[in-house]
Design an enzyme around this catalytic site. Sequence first.
Site, PDB file in Angstrom:
ATOM      1  CG  ASP A   1      12.175  43.536 -49.151  1.00  0.00           C
ATOM      2  OD1 ASP A   1      10.847  43.923 -50.442  1.00  0.00           O
ATOM      3  OD2 ASP A   1      11.913  42.043 -49.376  1.00  0.00           O
TER       4      ASP A   1
ATOM      5  CG  ASP B   1      17.388  40.169 -52.118  1.00  0.00           C
ATOM      6  OD1 ASP B   1      16.851  40.038 -53.438  1.00  0.00           O
ATOM      7  OD2 ASP B   1      17.977  39.384 -50.760  1.00  0.00           O
TER       8      ASP B   1
ATOM      9  CB  CYS C   1      39.734  34.078 -54.830  1.00  0.00           C
ATOM     10  SG  CYS C   1      38.549  36.178 -54.139  1.00  0.00           S
TER      11      CYS C   1
ATOM     12  CB  CYS D   1      38.479  38.966 -51.737  1.00  0.00           C
ATOM     13  SG  CYS D   1      38.351  37.651 -50.502  1.00  0.00           S
TER      14      CYS D   1
ATOM     15  CB  CYS E   1      41.866  34.755 -51.955  1.00  0.00           C
ATOM     16  SG  CYS E   1      40.255  33.339 -50.657  1.00  0.00           S
TER      17      CYS E   1
ATOM     18  CG  HIS F   1      36.009  33.374 -50.197  1.00  0.00           C
ATOM     19  ND1 HIS F   1      36.871  33.808 -51.650  1.00  0.00           N
ATOM     20  CD2 HIS F   1      35.161  32.842 -50.706  1.00  0.00           C
ATOM     21  CE1 HIS F   1      36.740  33.007 -53.124  1.00  0.00           C
ATOM     22  NE2 HIS F   1      35.479  32.267 -51.653  1.00  0.00           N
TER      23      HIS F   1
HETATM   24  N1  PRF Z   1       8.352  39.723 -51.942  1.00  0.00           N
HETATM   25  C1  PRF Z   1       8.686  40.195 -50.389  1.00  0.00           C
HETATM   26  N2  PRF Z   1      10.123  40.495 -50.566  1.00  0.00           N
HETATM   27  C2  PRF Z   1      11.049  38.953 -51.495  1.00  0.00           C
HETATM   28  C3  PRF Z   1      10.160  38.276 -51.582  1.00  0.00           C
HETATM   29  C4  PRF Z   1       8.750  38.370 -52.634  1.00  0.00           C
HETATM   30  O1  PRF Z   1       7.886  37.977 -52.801  1.00  0.00           O
HETATM   31  C5  PRF Z   1      10.522  37.528 -51.981  1.00  0.00           C
HETATM   32  C6  PRF Z   1      10.580  35.656 -52.594  1.00  0.00           C
HETATM   33  N3  PRF Z   1      11.747  35.062 -52.807  1.00  0.00           N
HETATM   34  C7  PRF Z   1      11.976  37.281 -50.994  1.00  0.00           C
HETATM   35  N4  PRF Z   1      12.050  38.510 -50.712  1.00  0.00           N
HETATM   36  N5  PRF Z   1       8.393  42.339 -50.856  1.00  0.00           N
HETATM   37 ZN    ZN Z   2      38.643  34.945 -51.622  1.00  0.00          ZN
END
Ligand code: PRF
Ligand code: ZN
Length: 373
Positions: A94, A267, A305, A307, A310, A336
Site C-alpha cells: 500500500d 485485505d 476446520c 487448520c 483445529c 485458524h
Molecule cells: N487508500 C489506501 N489504502 C487504504 C485505503 C484507502 O482509501 C483504505 C480505506 N478502506 C484502506 N487502505 N491507499
Molecule cells: Zn481451524
Amino acid sequence: MHAVTYELIKEATKGKARRGRLHTPYGTFETPMFMPVGTQATVKTLSPEELYDMESQVILANTYHLFLRPGSELVKKAGGLHRFMNYSRGMLTDSGGFQVFSLGEMRKISEEGVMFRSHIDGSKQFLSPEVSVRVQEELGADIAMAFDECIPYPSDFAYTKKSTERTTRWAERCLKAHTREDQALFGIVQGGMFPELRKMSAQSLQDMDFAGYGIGGLSVGEPKPMMYEVLDQTTDWMDKQKARYLMGVGTPDCLVEGINLGVDMFDCVFPTRVARNGTAMTWRGRLVVRNAMYAEDFRPIDEHCDCYACRNFSRAYIRHLFKAEEIFGLRLLSIHNLHFLLHFTKKIREAIEQDRFQEFRKAFWDNWEEKDQ
Ligand code: PRF
Ligand code: ZN
C-alpha cells in the site's frame, strides 16, 4: 503489457461475482482472493511456511511503516521485500496514503504531498506520489499502489471533490514516476460517498491505463448499506478486464457482498487483530475463546476446520494459553483465522465456478449471526 495482468475466467449469471486470475512475476493467483496483512514485512506471528500451508497467495505490506523502519534502502540492499522476509509468492505494497491520513493532527496536506510526524520517534517526514513510488520500487512488491488521500467520513461534497481531483493528479504523477517494468502500479478510486465523484474518479483513472484498480475510501465509518451502494455504483464504472481491489475490507460478510458487487481482491487486519484478542472466526461469526464458557470445552474451535490449530488443540487449551498470556495462543488463533478466511474465499471461488454463488451467499447469511454489524 503490464507486469501484472488480470484474466477474467467466468462471470456469475446473477449478480456481479467474477472468477479470475492474477498473473504476476511471482506466480499466478486465483481471484476472488483475500490478502493477509503483513504491515511490517511479517504477517504477525506466522512464518512464510505456515502461510504457504494455508494456501496464502498475495500478502500486503505497508509503505508507511517500512519507509520509517527499517527504510526502503535497507530492504533494497537485502534484495527487495520478497528476499528480505523470504516470502516467495505474491506481494502488494500500500502507498502510505491511508496510514499517513490516519495520523490526524500529526499531518499537513498540500498539492505537493503530505508532511507528517513519525509515530515512532516524532521526526518530521514527507511522502508524495514520487516518494511513495520510489519507496515502493525499492521494496519491490509485485504490485504497488498509487499515493492517494483516503477521505474521512463524513466529508462534504466540496472537500470530497477537491480531494478526489488531487488524488487524480497524484495518480498521474505516480504513473510518471513509476519505472519498474517488473512491477504493476494500481490506481485508487476515491470520491467519498458521492456517486458522481466516484464516477469521475473511476473514469479519469481508467483513461490513465493502470494495471489494476483499488477502491479506496470505503469502510471508513459509513453504515454498511451505504458502503454496498457506493461500491455497486463504483464497480459499474470500472473496466471488466482489470482487477478490482477493495482496500482494507475483508470480514466474511463484506467479502460475500463485495464479491457479489464485482470485487476481486480484499485485505483486512481483522483476522490477525482479533486473534491477538482471543477471538476465533467461524461460519456463524466470532467465537470469543477467552470466555469462561469454554474453560472445559475440549472440542476444537471448529470441528470442520482442518487448520493446524483445529486438528491438534481444544478451545479449553487455547483459552488457557490466553489466560496465562502465553504467545502460542496468539499463534494458534492467527493460524485458524487466516486459514478460515483463505478457505472461505476458496469456497466462494468454487461456488462461482459452478455458478452457484447466490446459493452460497444465501447459505452464508442463513448461518451468520452478526447480522446487525
Ligand atoms: N487508500 C489506501 N489504502 C487504504 C485505503 C484507502 O482509501 C483504505 C480505506 N478502506 C484502506 N487502505 N491507499
Ligand atoms: Zn481451524
